[in-house]
Design a protein around this motif. Structure first.
Motif, PDB file in Angstrom:
ATOM      1  N   PHE A  34       0.799  -1.224   0.000  1.00 34.87           N
ATOM      2  CA  PHE A  34       0.000   0.000   0.000  1.00 34.87           C
ATOM      3  C   PHE A  34       0.832   1.275   0.000  1.00 34.87           C
ATOM      4  O   PHE A  34       0.620   2.170  -0.825  1.00 34.87           O
ATOM      5  CB  PHE A  34      -0.967   0.014   1.193  1.00 34.87           C
ATOM      6  CG  PHE A  34      -1.667   1.329   1.351  1.00 34.87           C
ATOM      7  CD1 PHE A  34      -2.623   1.748   0.423  1.00 34.87           C
ATOM      8  CD2 PHE A  34      -1.352   2.193   2.397  1.00 34.87           C
ATOM      9  CE1 PHE A  34      -3.252   2.990   0.536  1.00 34.87           C
ATOM     10  CE2 PHE A  34      -1.981   3.428   2.516  1.00 34.87           C
ATOM     11  CZ  PHE A  34      -2.935   3.820   1.582  1.00 34.87           C
ATOM     12  N   LEU A  35       1.762   1.412   0.926  1.00 35.36           N
ATOM     13  CA  LEU A  35       2.496   2.670   1.021  1.00 35.36           C
ATOM     14  C   LEU A  35       3.310   2.960  -0.237  1.00 35.36           C
ATOM     15  O   LEU A  35       3.344   4.098  -0.729  1.00 35.36           O
ATOM     16  CB  LEU A  35       3.404   2.677   2.252  1.00 35.36           C
ATOM     17  CG  LEU A  35       2.705   2.947   3.583  1.00 35.36           C
ATOM     18  CD1 LEU A  35       3.688   2.878   4.742  1.00 35.36           C
ATOM     19  CD2 LEU A  35       1.998   4.317   3.576  1.00 35.36           C
ATOM     20  N   GLN A  36       3.956   1.942  -0.777  1.00 40.62           N
ATOM     21  CA  GLN A  36       4.750   2.147  -1.980  1.00 40.62           C
ATOM     22  C   GLN A  36       3.868   2.554  -3.167  1.00 40.62           C
ATOM     23  O   GLN A  36       4.194   3.491  -3.908  1.00 40.62           O
ATOM     24  CB  GLN A  36       5.537   0.874  -2.323  1.00 40.62           C
ATOM     25  CG  GLN A  36       6.818   0.695  -1.541  1.00 40.62           C
ATOM     26  CD  GLN A  36       6.598   0.214  -0.118  1.00 40.62           C
ATOM     27  OE1 GLN A  36       5.490  -0.089   0.272  1.00 40.62           O
ATOM     28  NE2 GLN A  36       7.682   0.144   0.652  1.00 40.62           N
ATOM     29  N   VAL A  37       2.743   1.858  -3.330  1.00 37.12           N
ATOM     30  CA  VAL A  37       1.854   2.159  -4.454  1.00 37.12           C
ATOM     31  C   VAL A  37       1.200   3.532  -4.277  1.00 37.12           C
ATOM     32  O   VAL A  37       1.155   4.347  -5.199  1.00 37.12           O
ATOM     33  CB  VAL A  37       0.774   1.066  -4.595  1.00 37.12           C
ATOM     34  CG1 VAL A  37      -0.257   1.460  -5.662  1.00 37.12           C
ATOM     35  CG2 VAL A  37       1.412  -0.279  -4.942  1.00 37.12           C
ATOM     36  N   ALA A  38       0.679   3.792  -3.064  1.00 38.90           N
ATOM     37  CA  ALA A  38      -0.026   5.054  -2.807  1.00 38.90           C
ATOM     38  C   ALA A  38       0.913   6.253  -2.931  1.00 38.90           C
ATOM     39  O   ALA A  38       0.533   7.297  -3.478  1.00 38.90           O
ATOM     40  CB  ALA A  38      -0.665   5.024  -1.425  1.00 38.90           C
ATOM     41  N   CYS A  39       2.131   6.114  -2.428  1.00 39.97           N
ATOM     42  CA  CYS A  39       3.076   7.234  -2.499  1.00 39.97           C
ATOM     43  C   CYS A  39       3.551   7.472  -3.928  1.00 39.97           C
ATOM     44  O   CYS A  39       3.789   8.616  -4.334  1.00 39.97           O
ATOM     45  CB  CYS A  39       4.253   6.987  -1.552  1.00 39.97           C
ATOM     46  SG  CYS A  39       3.810   7.121   0.196  1.00 39.97           S
TER      47      CYS A  39
END
Length: 432
Positions: A72-77
């Protein structure tokens, strides 16, 4: 879910407005709210051609949200960076669970993440350490317009200042085997124990208060009055203690330690357990077509039905007032807590992070999801907002022994009053 995310793409231009929030200023948490208005229009062609500002953003969250580039964090950022060509962002990710945010961020706020995930019970500690910034402007409006009153209150202080962008509700509820229980059965824990074995995390201090809330106990009045203390003692508190002790002694209620509840659902030795959305997929896999979830049941004491109540709150995005890039930090927090990103979070975590955005929750995807429905029913009907004031620290540090005493049979119906009063005295010993 892909259909929902596709529909939400239309919102991306709106979310882009949050890029200007904060105006690059740092305001202590005890000062007037930031005027972090998100009023900057989308980048013009000339701006897009300008040299982007090089910045570094550090984000902290749980391990599950940053396992690899597809997390999530990698994709969202990465999506956030695409929306903001005015910044050339170097990303730094750190592991810190929402429940550890108070400890990890407050230890040295100046060296902590620009944006971090936190559980709302950490809010008091974060405010006290000047480690979380107030929200204002359009970011505040986003929070107020897309969340229930319970979610907004969960990230607010006693004066009504809002500090976080919620991305999911946080509570626990009932999972049950529909081949054992009817919808009427699950309204009463006593009925459930007559028809099957129920697992309950007696030694977990987040769950134990539900029995004491049922008999009228309170924590700090409405949760914000430190002087009011905790009222789990006396005759009523002793009745709750005796109820749990007798249920455990009967063998119809077992302590859900080391995964006993989930294992029992799988092999059929347990018919119900209490947990949250993080266990939804595992429970669904264990029960198949018999998978059920619901808000909390009542218990019967002195012939009277009394409603169990769990702690409820939220998990949210916080902005560090010590960030060197406040404008980008506010924008990122708003983005990670947006409807589109909540839907993505839900998808990438296999349904374990249920959105709190009110429009998403009203969609078919979530209104037909047993765990999502149970979580929201519990927050609305059978829960107490978890206190986040510093005095709460004495409860956590002193409550574990009570649960262990019940689980190992040391605390019984016979000594319930004595043991309950001693416990209540300990959890009120705040030292503040």
């Amino acid at each position: 879910m892909k259909k929902i995310i596709a529909l939400l793409l239309a919102c991306m231009m709106v979310v882009g407005l949050f890029a200007a929030c904060g105006e690059g200023k740092t305001t202590p948490t005890n000062a007037p709210a930031q005027n972090n208005d998100a009023t900057k229009p989308a980048a013009t062609e000339a701006q897009a051609e300008a040299e982007p500002e090089e910045i570094t953003l550090t984000v902290w969250g749980p391990q599950e949200d940053q396992v690899d580039e597809n997390s999530f964090l990698q994709v969202a950022c990465a999506k956030f960076a695409e929306q903001h060509p005015e910044w050339k962002i170097t990303w730094s990710f750190g592991v810190s669970s929402e429940g550890d945010a108070g400890k990890n961020v407050s230890q040295d706020p100046s060296a902590a993440a620009d944006v971090y995930m936190f559980a709302n019970d950490q809010l008091g500690t974060l405010i006290q350490a000047n480690a979380i910034a107030k929200l204002g402007g359009d970011v505040l409006e986003q929070v107020k317009s897309t969340n229930s009153e319970a979610m907004i209150k969960s990230v607010s202080d006693a004066d009504g200042n809002v500090y976080g962008v919620p991305f999911t509700g946080n509570t626990w509820f009932l999972y049950y085997n529909k081949s054992v229980y009817t919808e009427d059965d699950i309204k009463s824990l006593d009925t459930m124990m007559e028809k099957g074995v129920v697992a309950f995390p007696v030694t977990n201090t987040w769950y134990l208060p539900s029995f004491y809330f049922a008999v009228g106990g309170t924590m700090f009045g409405d949760g914000t009055d430190g002087a009011a203390g905790i009222t789990f003692g006396g005759e009523q508190g002793a009745k709750a203690t005796a109820y749990v002790a007798e249920a455990l002694a009967s063998g119809k209620l077992i302590d859900d330690a080391s995964g006993a509840g989930l294992d029992g659902l799988r092999n059929g030795s347990v018919a119900a357990m209490f947990s949250g959305t993080w266990d939804a997929k595992s429970v669904a896999d264990a029960l198949g077509e018999n998978y059920g979830a619901a808000q909390l049941p009542c218990i019967t004491i002195d012939g009277e039905q009394m409603q169990m109540k769990s702690f409820s709150g939220s998990k949210a995005l916080g902005v560090n007032p010590n960030s060197k890039n406040m404008k980008a930090a506010y924008a990122l927090a708003a983005w990670l807590g947006s409807a589109e990103m909540q839907a993505l979070h839900y998808e990438l975590r296999d349904g374990g992070v249920v959105p709190c955005n009110t429009e998403l929750l009203a969609s078919d995807e979530f209104s037909s999801n047993p765990a999502a429905l149970a979580q929201n029913d519990t927050i609305a009907n059978t829960s107490v907002l978890q206190p986040s004031i510093p005095e709460m620290g004495a409860y956590w540090s002193n409550a574990e022994s009570m649960g262990k005493g019940l689980a190992n049979g040391e605390i019984t119906a016979a000594n319930a009053l004595e043991k309950t009063d001693l416990w209540n005295e300990a959890i009120n010993n705040t030292g503040l």
